[in-house]
Design an enzyme around this catalytic site. Structure first.
Site, PDB file in Angstrom:
ATOM      1  N   HIS A 130      -0.106  30.342  28.320  1.00  0.00           N
ATOM      2  CA  HIS A 130      -0.648  31.355  27.421  1.00  0.00           C
ATOM      3  C   HIS A 130       0.433  31.922  26.516  1.00  0.00           C
ATOM      4  O   HIS A 130       0.215  32.125  25.315  1.00  0.00           O
ATOM      5  CB  HIS A 130      -1.303  32.484  28.228  1.00  0.00           C
ATOM      6  CG  HIS A 130      -2.632  32.108  28.797  1.00  0.00           C
ATOM      7  ND1 HIS A 130      -3.330  32.917  29.670  1.00  0.00           N
ATOM      8  CD2 HIS A 130      -3.402  31.007  28.619  1.00  0.00           C
ATOM      9  CE1 HIS A 130      -4.474  32.340  29.999  1.00  0.00           C
ATOM     10  NE2 HIS A 130      -4.530  31.171  29.386  1.00  0.00           N
TER      11      HIS A 130
ATOM     12  N   HIS B 187       2.198  36.547  34.877  1.00  0.00           N
ATOM     13  CA  HIS B 187       3.257  35.546  34.998  1.00  0.00           C
ATOM     14  C   HIS B 187       4.609  36.167  35.349  1.00  0.00           C
ATOM     15  O   HIS B 187       4.839  37.359  35.161  1.00  0.00           O
ATOM     16  CB  HIS B 187       3.398  34.717  33.712  1.00  0.00           C
ATOM     17  CG  HIS B 187       2.104  34.153  33.211  1.00  0.00           C
ATOM     18  ND1 HIS B 187       1.423  33.173  33.883  1.00  0.00           N
ATOM     19  CD2 HIS B 187       1.362  34.446  32.100  1.00  0.00           C
ATOM     20  CE1 HIS B 187       0.315  32.866  33.209  1.00  0.00           C
ATOM     21  NE2 HIS B 187       0.254  33.627  32.133  1.00  0.00           N
TER      22      HIS B 187
END
Length: 273
Positions: free
Chosen positions: A167, A225
Site C-alpha cells: 500500500h 505495517h
C-alpha cells in the site's frame, strides 16, 4: 469561457511560461518543485509514524476494514488509471488531434500497471523467501518445517516473512505519477489550448484524488505495517517513478514524458513568424 478557452490562474500560466524558456535557472525551478514533492512524500513516510503516539488508535482510519481502505486504497491503481487516463486522453487529443500520439501517451499508464503488478509479485516472492511457517498456540508460536507458503496455509498455519508494504509503495508511486502528469496542464493553459468544462472537471477530480492519496498515505504510515516495511515500500515506489519518469521516458524509444510533442518550442514559433 464561451469559446471553451480557460485562461487559468495567472501564477499557473506565468510558471508554465517561465519553465518553457529552457534556461538553467528555469529548469532549476522545475527540479526544485519535483524535489519538494519527493521531500513531502519522504517526510510523510519517515516521520509520519511518530504521529501514532498522538492520535486516537480507535479512529475509523485505524481499522483495516474502514471504507477508505476497502474502496480506495485496495483499488488505488484502478482509481488512478480511470481519472488520470481521462485527463491524459483529453489533454493530448485536444492538443494534437492525433490518435497515435494520444495512444502513445496513454501507454505510460500501461507501463505503470506493469510496474504495479511486477512489484506486487516481487513483494510476495520476498515474503516467501524470507518466511517461515508458524502455528499459533495459547503458549505462543510453534515453528513448523513446512517448506513454502502454500503448504503452510493449507495446513491451517501462518506464514510470516518480510512483508514490504504494498500500500505504501502503490500510494507513493501514484502520488508521484499523478503529480508528473498533472503538471503538464500549466503549459497546456499557457499555450491557449481549449480547456472546456469536461477537461476542467477531470483536472479537478485528479487534484482531489491526489490529495486523497496523500492523506491515505499518511494514514497508512501512522496505523499500519512495521516501520521498515513502509520505508522500503516508499523507496521502491520512488525508485520505480525515477526509472520511468526520471529516466526511461526521456528516451526516444519510450512512451515519452508528459507533454512531449504536444507544444511547439519558442524558437519554432519564431521561425514560423
Amino acid at each position: 469561457m464561451g469559446n471553451g478557452i480557460w485562461k487559468g490562474p495567472n501564477w499557473l500560466i506565468h510558471l508554465a511560461q517561465f519553465a518553457d524558456d529552457g534556461t538553467e535557472d528555469q529548469r532549476g525551478l522545475v527540479y526544485f518543485l519535483k524535489v519538494t514533492e519527493l521531500g513531502q512524500n519522504a517526510a510523510v513516510v519517515i516521520f509520519g509514524p511518530l504521529l501514532q503516539f498522538h492520535v486516537n488508535p480507535r479512529t475509523i482510519f485505524a481499522s483495516h476494514g474502514n471504507f477508505f481502505n476497502i474502496k480506495f486504497v485496495n483499488s488505488a491503481w484502478g482509481w488512478t488509471c480511470t481519472f488520470l487516463g481521462g485527463f491524459v486522453l483529453l489533454v493530448v487529443f485536444l492538443a494534437t488531434r492525433r490518435v497515435a500520439v494520444t495512444a502513445r501517451h496513454l501507454s505510460r499508464l500501461v507501463v505503470g500497471a506493469a510496474v504495479w503488478r511486477g512489484a506486487g509479485r516481487a513483494f510476495l516472492l520476498i515474503e516467501d523467501l524470507t518466511g517461515s511457517c508458524f502455528e499459533p498456540l495459547p503458549q505462543g508460536l510453534l515453528l513448523h518445517e513446512l517448506p513454502d507458503r502454500r503448504s503452510c496455509l493449507a495446513a491451517g498455519h501462518q506464514w510470516r516473512g518480510y512483508t514490504v508494504s504494498s500500500h505504501t509503495f502503490l500510494l507513493t508511486f501514484c502520488c508521484l505519477l499523478m503529480a508528473e502528469e498533472a503538471a503538464v496542464f500549466a503549459k497546456y493553459l499557457a499555450h491557449g489550448l481549449p480547456a472546456g468544462a469536461p477537461l476542467r472537471l477531470v483536472f479537478l477530480l485528479n487534484v482531489l484524488l491526489l490529495g486523497l492519496w496523500n492523506f491515505l498515505l499518511l494514514c497508512t504510515v501512522i496505523y499500519f505495517h512495521q516501520y521498515t516495511h513502509k520505508v522500503v515500500g516508499a523507496a521502491v515506489g520512488t525508485f520505480a517513478w525515477y526509472l520511468t519518469y526520471g529516466s526511461w521516458y526521456h528516451q526516444p524509444w519510450s512512451p515519452g514524458s508528459p507533454g512531449h510533442g504536444l507544444f511547439p518550442r519558442p524558437h519554432s514559433i519564431h521561425k514560423h513568424n
